[in-house]
Design a protein around this motif. Structure first.
Motif: not given
Length: 604
Positions: A37-38, A44, A48, A75, A79
């Motif tokens: 999930d990045s 996420r 950011n 996640p 988060l």
């Protein structure tokens, strides 16, 4: 707690959409719910990006990875904190198929779930900046708080809005998938909190029209830690402890709403707060540090009832608990709070309970309880001290929660269609003219001090403590009770129930052989006296009390009466519902065929 155990992931080619507006900041769109999930296009990544971009950004959703219509984001760790001082709107309603409906939360359809089952020791969303909005999301199965709004140093964490989210349930709103399931601390579905390091400020945050159920430990927690300050937050029109329909128990494991550790001036308004395993609303201070929790308002809520306002759905302890948290959490230090215009019924102990710590005699005073409908709770409607009925004492010198203020004594409740006049006295140690008495239709119970089910009205006593109130909506045979609230906003327990009697009662006997007017009894009298008269045939009558100058003081009976014997009650009040002075009076019966006059004495 239950939480999702399985998930499926669909890998697709990344689609990325970012739109930028000079006025409104940027919009970052979540396009996928992939396992890593990045990656760009994930939630996420969007957080950011919003944190890094100055201005009030928006996070939108247009997830198409999977069959839908429900899309679950898992996640894999905490988060990112929301720390942009301009705030961000995280808008689950942008996902196709999501809608608040006409009357959320019960009409909401939410199609984006943020599930914390694989996030480890994490909160769902962690807010440490002002002016964020989270709306239209399901937030469940996190080990810690579902949504955490944490106080920060000046200028603080403020004007954050959580709107129409399901927090602690599955996406249907019908199953318990609570947050806080590691039970390592007092987590909550929504936690507005000031921590010791660093102390800060959290104010003007709003939780609005959310479903908040199934969480450990509280549904909503609002707590302070001086020298920080948590104040003027609001919980509005939520379902707390029930399902999306409002008719099934999905209770939070402790209080539905908890306010503590010197949080102040918060408002809990218009919610259904039922089915919780401690109390519906808990308000407590913290004695070891002398922290007072004060000036919070609990207004217009259903507490202990389903959303239909009829079906019982008890909170296992008190409806509203002031000074006590769960079993044995006797902290006191909660004063100046207001419980107003709620319906509080069917709870497992008292409707409203106030407990004072023994370290001083003022730490649970000035709590005002007014205009509520309180009934069918297992113990008392209002209990000062969690120890059953607190008897009145002469002059009211005692101390304790709300100063253990004396309740009113009702001396009469007389029905003359269409009105009932309720009269009585108060004996308190402050100026009675600055107090008010509230009168209720009672739901009687074995204690004799049954609860005030229906608010009828209020009045102010005179300097001697006498009071009277005329109301409609009662008939002979109903019962009434009352509370006192003094000039310092201390409210009493409910007083002894008194039955309403008709001011003119006909005796079911054969027709009298003569006209008669009997001597009143008792005579002299101080509260209520009884007068009997008989008439031989149907006729027009007047039964009137006069003063020594011959002026009409009170018409006790007038009109066409059939043959019979009647009993009339007089409470010593005149035609203007004012108490008459002590002294000598006359009362006379007049018909076409008969007149008679007798003397009575009104004592002090």
């Amino acid at each position: 707690m239950k939480f999702a155990q399985t998930c499926s992931f669909v890998f697709t080619v990344l689609l990325l959409f970012v739109s930028v507006s000079a006025v409104h900041g940027a919009t970052y769109t979540v396009l996928q719910n992939i396992i890593d999930d990045s990656n760009p296009g994930s939630l996420r990544w969007a957080i950011n990006m919003a944190n890094a971009n100055p201005g009030p950004d928006t996070i939108a959703f247009n997830i198409t990875t999977g069959p839908g219509p429900l899309y679950t984001i898992y996640p894999d760790s905490q988060l990112p904190l929301l720390f942009d001082p301009s705030g961000v709107l995280i808008d689950g309603f942008t996902q196709p198929g999501s809608s608040a409906g006409a009357n959320p939360p019960s009409t909401a359809v939410l199609t984006v779930e943020v599930n914390g089952a694989r996030a480890g020791l994490s909160h769902g969303f962690w807010i440490v900046s002002p002016m964020n909005t989270i709306q239209g999301l399901v937030v469940d199965s996190f080990e810690q708080d579902g949504i955490r709004i944490q106080a920060t140093p000046d200028p603080g964490t403020f004007i954050n809005i959580v709107y129409c989210c399901f927090i602690g349930t599955d996406p249907t709103g019908l199953m318990d998938w609570g947050n806080g399931w590691n039970q390592m601390s007092f987590w909550a579905g929504v936690n507005i909190i000031c921590t010791p390091e660093p102390p800060g400020f959290a104010f003007d945050n709003i939780v609005d029209r959310c479903l908040i159920s199934g969480n450990w430990s509280e549904g909503v927690s609002i707590s302070n830690c001086p020298p920080g300050d948590v104040y003027m937050n609001a919980v509005l029109d939520c379902y707390i402890g029930v399902d999306i329909v409002g008719m099934a128990d999905l209770g939070n494991d402790h209080d539905g709403v908890y306010i503590g550790e010197a949080a102040h001036d918060n408002i809990i308004d218009g919610n259904v707060i039922s089915g919780n395993d401690y109390s519906g609303v808990g308000i407590v201070g913290y004695q070891p540090q002398g922290l007072y929790t004060n000036n919070n308002i609990v207004f217009n809520n259903l507490i202990g009832l389903a959303s239909d306002g009829v079906t019982p759905m008890l909170n296992l302890r008190n409806g509203v608990s002031i000074g006590q948290y769960g079993p044995g959490g006797n902290y006191g230090y909660a004063c100046g709070n207001i419980v107003d215009s709620n319906t509080i019924a069917h709870n497992g102990r008292n409707g409203v309970m106030i407990w004072e710590d023994q370290s001083n005699t003022i730490n649970a005073d000035n709590n005002m309880i007014r205009r509520n409908s309180i009934y069918s709770n297992a113990l008392l409607g209002i209990d000062l001290g969690d120890n059953g009925v607190t008897p009145n004492d002469g002059g009211d010198p005692d101390t304790g929660p709300n100063e253990e203020i004396n309740f009113p004594v009702i001396t009469s409740a007389l029905y003359v269609s269409p009105q009932t006049t309720i009269s009585g006295t108060v004996d308190i140690d402050t100026d009675p003219t600055q107090a008010f008495v509230e009168v209720f239709q009672a739901m009687s119970d074995p204690s004799g001090y049954g609860e005030g089910m229906g608010f009828l009205g209020s009045t102010n006593p005179d300097a001697a403590g006498n009071w009277s109130l005329s109301v409609t909506g009662l008939i002979a045979g109903d019962t009434v009770t009352a509370t006192t609230t003094d000039m310092l906003r201390n409210t009493s327990e409910f007083g002894l129930n008194v039955a309403v009697v008709s001011s003119v009662e006909e005796e079911r006997v054969r027709a009298p052989l003569r006209y008669a007017l009997t001597q009143n009894s008792p005579n002299p009298f101080s509260d209520v006296t009884k007068i009997r008269f008989s008439i031989m045939q149907t006729t027009y009558i007047d039964l009137i009390v006069y003063d020594v100058s011959g002026r009409c003081v009170k018409v006790l009976a007038t009109g066409l009466y059939s043959a019979g014997t009647y009993t009339v009650y007089w409470d010593g009040f005149d035609e203007n519902n004012q108490p008459v002075p002590s002294g000598v009076y006359f009362y006379g019966l007049a018909t076409d065929e008969f007149t008679s006059t007798r003397t009575l004495i009104k004592a002090r």
